[in-house]
Design a protein around this motif. Structure first.
Motif, PDB file in Angstrom:
ATOM      1  N   THR A   1      -5.746  45.015 -59.581  1.00  0.00           N
ATOM      2  CA  THR A   1      -5.005  45.430 -58.400  1.00  0.00           C
ATOM      3  C   THR A   1      -3.739  46.126 -58.861  1.00  0.00           C
ATOM      4  N   ILE A   2      -3.519  47.356 -58.361  1.00  0.00           N
ATOM      5  CA  ILE A   2      -2.287  48.067 -58.669  1.00  0.00           C
ATOM      6  C   ILE A   2      -1.343  47.854 -57.498  1.00  0.00           C
ATOM      7  N   ALA A   3      -0.243  47.206 -57.726  1.00  0.00           N
ATOM      8  CA  ALA A   3       0.670  46.890 -56.625  1.00  0.00           C
ATOM      9  C   ALA A   3       1.899  47.762 -56.680  1.00  0.00           C
ATOM     10  N   PHE A   4       2.360  48.162 -55.506  1.00  0.00           N
ATOM     11  CA  PHE A   4       3.587  48.948 -55.407  1.00  0.00           C
ATOM     12  C   PHE A   4       4.764  48.080 -55.827  1.00  0.00           C
ATOM     13  N   GLY A   5       5.649  48.665 -56.596  1.00  0.00           N
ATOM     14  CA  GLY A   5       6.904  47.996 -56.873  1.00  0.00           C
ATOM     15  C   GLY A   5       6.817  46.833 -57.836  1.00  0.00           C
ATOM     16  N   GLN A   6       5.882  46.861 -58.791  1.00  0.00           N
ATOM     17  CA  GLN A   6       5.797  45.761 -59.739  1.00  0.00           C
ATOM     18  C   GLN A   6       6.617  46.019 -60.994  1.00  0.00           C
ATOM     19  N   ASN A   7       7.365  47.141 -61.018  1.00  0.00           N
ATOM     20  CA  ASN A   7       8.259  47.368 -62.141  1.00  0.00           C
ATOM     21  C   ASN A   7       9.453  46.415 -62.038  1.00  0.00           C
ATOM     22  N   GLU A   8      10.283  46.387 -63.059  1.00  0.00           N
ATOM     23  CA  GLU A   8      11.372  45.411 -63.127  1.00  0.00           C
ATOM     24  C   GLU A   8      12.564  45.771 -62.253  1.00  0.00           C
TER      25      GLU A   8
ATOM     26  N   ILE B   1      18.237  68.874 -54.775  1.00  0.00           N
ATOM     27  CA  ILE B   1      18.323  69.336 -56.165  1.00  0.00           C
ATOM     28  C   ILE B   1      16.989  68.982 -56.816  1.00  0.00           C
ATOM     29  N   VAL B   2      16.212  69.979 -57.186  1.00  0.00           N
ATOM     30  CA  VAL B   2      14.890  69.735 -57.768  1.00  0.00           C
ATOM     31  C   VAL B   2      14.999  69.784 -59.289  1.00  0.00           C
ATOM     32  N   VAL B   3      14.594  68.691 -59.922  1.00  0.00           N
ATOM     33  CA  VAL B   3      14.712  68.584 -61.376  1.00  0.00           C
ATOM     34  C   VAL B   3      13.419  68.028 -61.954  1.00  0.00           C
ATOM     35  N   SER B   4      13.327  68.113 -63.271  1.00  0.00           N
ATOM     36  CA  SER B   4      12.190  67.529 -63.981  1.00  0.00           C
ATOM     37  C   SER B   4      12.688  66.722 -65.176  1.00  0.00           C
ATOM     38  N   ASP B   5      11.948  65.660 -65.460  1.00  0.00           N
ATOM     39  CA  ASP B   5      12.146  64.910 -66.707  1.00  0.00           C
ATOM     40  C   ASP B   5      10.808  64.896 -67.422  1.00  0.00           C
ATOM     41  N   GLN B   6      10.606  65.892 -68.268  1.00  0.00           N
ATOM     42  CA  GLN B   6       9.317  66.025 -68.942  1.00  0.00           C
ATOM     43  C   GLN B   6       9.075  64.924 -69.974  1.00  0.00           C
ATOM     44  N   THR B   7      10.104  64.152 -70.296  1.00  0.00           N
ATOM     45  CA  THR B   7       9.895  63.020 -71.211  1.00  0.00           C
ATOM     46  C   THR B   7       9.233  61.844 -70.496  1.00  0.00           C
ATOM     47  N   GLY B   8       9.327  61.807 -69.153  1.00  0.00           N
ATOM     48  CA  GLY B   8       8.756  60.703 -68.392  1.00  0.00           C
ATOM     49  C   GLY B   8       9.598  59.441 -68.390  1.00  0.00           C
ATOM     50  N   LYS B   9      10.757  59.475 -69.060  1.00  0.00           N
ATOM     51  CA  LYS B   9      11.590  58.272 -69.172  1.00  0.00           C
ATOM     52  C   LYS B   9      12.075  57.778 -67.802  1.00  0.00           C
ATOM     53  N   THR B  10      12.472  58.703 -66.952  1.00  0.00           N
ATOM     54  CA  THR B  10      13.013  58.298 -65.654  1.00  0.00           C
ATOM     55  C   THR B  10      11.941  57.634 -64.802  1.00  0.00           C
ATOM     56  N   PHE B  11      10.741  58.200 -64.804  1.00  0.00           N
ATOM     57  CA  PHE B  11       9.629  57.593 -64.064  1.00  0.00           C
ATOM     58  C   PHE B  11       9.342  56.192 -64.600  1.00  0.00           C
ATOM     59  N   LYS B  12       9.284  56.081 -65.914  1.00  0.00           N
ATOM     60  CA  LYS B  12       8.967  54.790 -66.542  1.00  0.00           C
ATOM     61  C   LYS B  12      10.030  53.745 -66.230  1.00  0.00           C
TER      62      LYS B  12
ATOM     63  N   GLY C   1       7.955  52.656 -63.132  1.00  0.00           N
ATOM     64  CA  GLY C   1       6.780  52.401 -63.952  1.00  0.00           C
ATOM     65  C   GLY C   1       6.356  50.933 -63.938  1.00  0.00           C
ATOM     66  N   ASP C   2       5.056  50.689 -63.848  1.00  0.00           N
ATOM     67  CA  ASP C   2       4.510  49.343 -64.005  1.00  0.00           C
ATOM     68  C   ASP C   2       4.294  49.071 -65.490  1.00  0.00           C
ATOM     69  N   LYS C   3       3.975  47.843 -65.825  1.00  0.00           N
ATOM     70  CA  LYS C   3       3.807  47.458 -67.224  1.00  0.00           C
ATOM     71  C   LYS C   3       2.650  48.204 -67.889  1.00  0.00           C
ATOM     72  N   ASP C   4       1.637  48.596 -67.088  1.00  0.00           N
ATOM     73  CA  ASP C   4       0.490  49.305 -67.666  1.00  0.00           C
ATOM     74  C   ASP C   4       0.724  50.804 -67.781  1.00  0.00           C
ATOM     75  N   GLY C   5       1.930  51.263 -67.410  1.00  0.00           N
ATOM     76  CA  GLY C   5       2.250  52.686 -67.531  1.00  0.00           C
ATOM     77  C   GLY C   5       1.985  53.487 -66.266  1.00  0.00           C
ATOM     78  N   SER C   6       1.387  52.873 -65.247  1.00  0.00           N
ATOM     79  CA  SER C   6       1.117  53.576 -64.000  1.00  0.00           C
ATOM     80  C   SER C   6       2.342  53.527 -63.087  1.00  0.00           C
ATOM     81  N   TYR C   7       2.331  54.344 -62.049  1.00  0.00           N
ATOM     82  CA  TYR C   7       3.405  54.322 -61.073  1.00  0.00           C
ATOM     83  C   TYR C   7       2.882  54.828 -59.735  1.00  0.00           C
ATOM     84  N   SER C   8       3.609  54.504 -58.659  1.00  0.00           N
ATOM     85  CA  SER C   8       3.228  54.937 -57.314  1.00  0.00           C
ATOM     86  C   SER C   8       4.244  55.937 -56.799  1.00  0.00           C
ATOM     87  N   ILE C   9       3.764  57.084 -56.298  1.00  0.00           N
ATOM     88  CA  ILE C   9       4.635  58.067 -55.656  1.00  0.00           C
ATOM     89  C   ILE C   9       4.002  58.471 -54.335  1.00  0.00           C
TER      90      ILE C   9
END
Length: 402
Positions: free
Chosen positions: A16-23, A110-121, A125-133
């Protein structure tokens, strides 16, 4: 690793992938917002410390994300008097890709990108690396997270309290429990996942085909890694859909016996000695027909078809050196990203349940944002890309199974 994405898809079948399971939680200090590229509405002052921040996570392929942009634009307009309040829309995609979408969908933020993915993580980010948008986070001038939700949950009242440093009540927060993702496989239904994992990990198995009865109103999915691994799954799909996908023809061109029209199946195929995807799909279809004791006959029928043609190739922007293909839709638009014409046309035919033919002679990959409320409205959007959609009557091949 080649099978990383494929294994992630299979993992979805048993978890089960749950919304908001990041820390990250309300009341915690927000992580740093890492930005690699400013894409649109670049501010003169790029120092966001000591500012109120609405941070929105989105992607060009995310239908629900783009559906919420007009609402965010309205909210930003209402609160533009608050000079220390910034709206930031962040993606992890390349600027060139984002700009193609911004040509069609106006963003006031303001439209920006973080190509490193750090901000998403770090934020969603969930512990398995997935995320909900889509996901939206409000951060106060001290860097403290004050609210976590989606753009759909956001309203004037919440933002009024936020900018005036007033306490948000329980009704201002979305019900996280109600936003949990689906459980795709119920307990006691391990058979499907057992077969999937066996196919992936059993090196001794070079060639196999399995067909199981499916169930209505249960989760369905197609997985195709024939090009890389020789694997093909159709989980809980109806027969017309399966044959349409394997034959690359419209569902409208398939004629089935009445007793099979409502039947769902789960199909599993493995062929480590595959040649081309086209040949492998044909092999899957032949196995399917044989398993169901059917015969295939091709007949010609005069019927209405919709034909895609090129009117002005100069209006098309071919996508070069991009490998990721992500598509979606929302209540108003198709969102095709880095997609070939055949695949885009097939999706349109399935959506409207009509026969669509490709006469563009285009072999490249393209991005399209097209209205999906009617074929007439979509025709107008196609003109922006130098394409036309013409309704004709032609002799069309129909595949009849008995």
């Amino acid at each position: 690793m080649k099978n990383k994405n494929f294994l992630f898809v299979i993992a979805l079948l048993v978890s089960t992938i749950a919304f908001g399971q990041n820390e990250l939680k309300v009341g915690y200090r927000a992580p740093n917002i890492n930005i690699t590229d400013y894409i649109l509405n670049t501010p003169i002052d790029k120092d966001f410390s000591n500012k109120l921040i609405l941070l929105e996570f989105w992607a060009t392929w995310c239908g629900p994300c783009l559906e919420e942009v007009p609402n965010l634009n309205i909210l930003q307009k209402k609160f533009e008097f608050k000079k220390d309040f910034v709206f930031i829309s962040i993606t992890d995609e390349k600027p060139d890709k984002v700009l193609r979408t911004l040509k069609r969908i106006p963003f006031n933020s303001i439209v920006v990108s973080d190509q490193t993915g750090k901000t998403f993580k770090n934020f969603i980010g969930d512990k398995d690396g997935s995320y909900s948008i889509p996901a939206t986070i409000l951060i106060d001038t001290k860097g403290i997270v004050k609210w976590i939700g989606t753009p759909h949950d956001l309203n004037d009242s919440i933002l009024e309290k936020f900018i005036n440093n007033k306490e948000l009540s329980g009704s201002d927060y979305p019900n996280i429990d109600e936003q949990s993702g689906p459980i795709f496989i119920k307990s006691g239904e391990e058979k499907i996942t057992d077969i999937a994992y066996k196919m992936i990990y059993d090196e001794a198995s070079m060639y196999s085909f399995t067909l199981l009865n499916g169930k209505k109103n249960e989760f369905s999915m197609n997985v195709n890694t024939l090009r890389e691994q020789g694997l093909y799954f159709d989980l809980n799909k109806n027969l017309i859909s399966i044959i349409s996908n394997l034959s690359n023809i419209s569902e409208s061109q398939i004629i089935l016996p009445e007793n099979l029209k409502e039947q769902n199946y789960s199909l599993f195929y493995k062929n480590k000695n595959f040649n081309t995807e086209k040949e492998s799909k044909q092999d899957v279809k032949m196995n399917l027909i044989k398993s169901l004791h059917l015969t295939e006959n091709v007949i010609l029928k005069k019927t209405d078809v919709y034909v895609f043609k090129v009117q002005n190739k100069n209006k098309l922007e071919e996508i070069i050196n991009e490998t990721e293909v992500k598509n979606g839709f929302n209540g108003t638009h198709f969102l095709f990203s880095n997609l070939g014409m055949d695949d885009a046309i097939k999706s349109i035919g399935l959506y409207y349940k009509v026969i669509v033919k490709n006469k563009t002679n285009l072999n490249g990959k393209y991005d399209f944002i097209l209205k999906n409320n009617s074929l007439e409205d979509m025709k107008k959007d196609l003109e922006i890309y130098g394409l036309s959609l013409e309704k004709l009557t032609e002799d069309i091949e129909f595949y009849k199974y008995e």
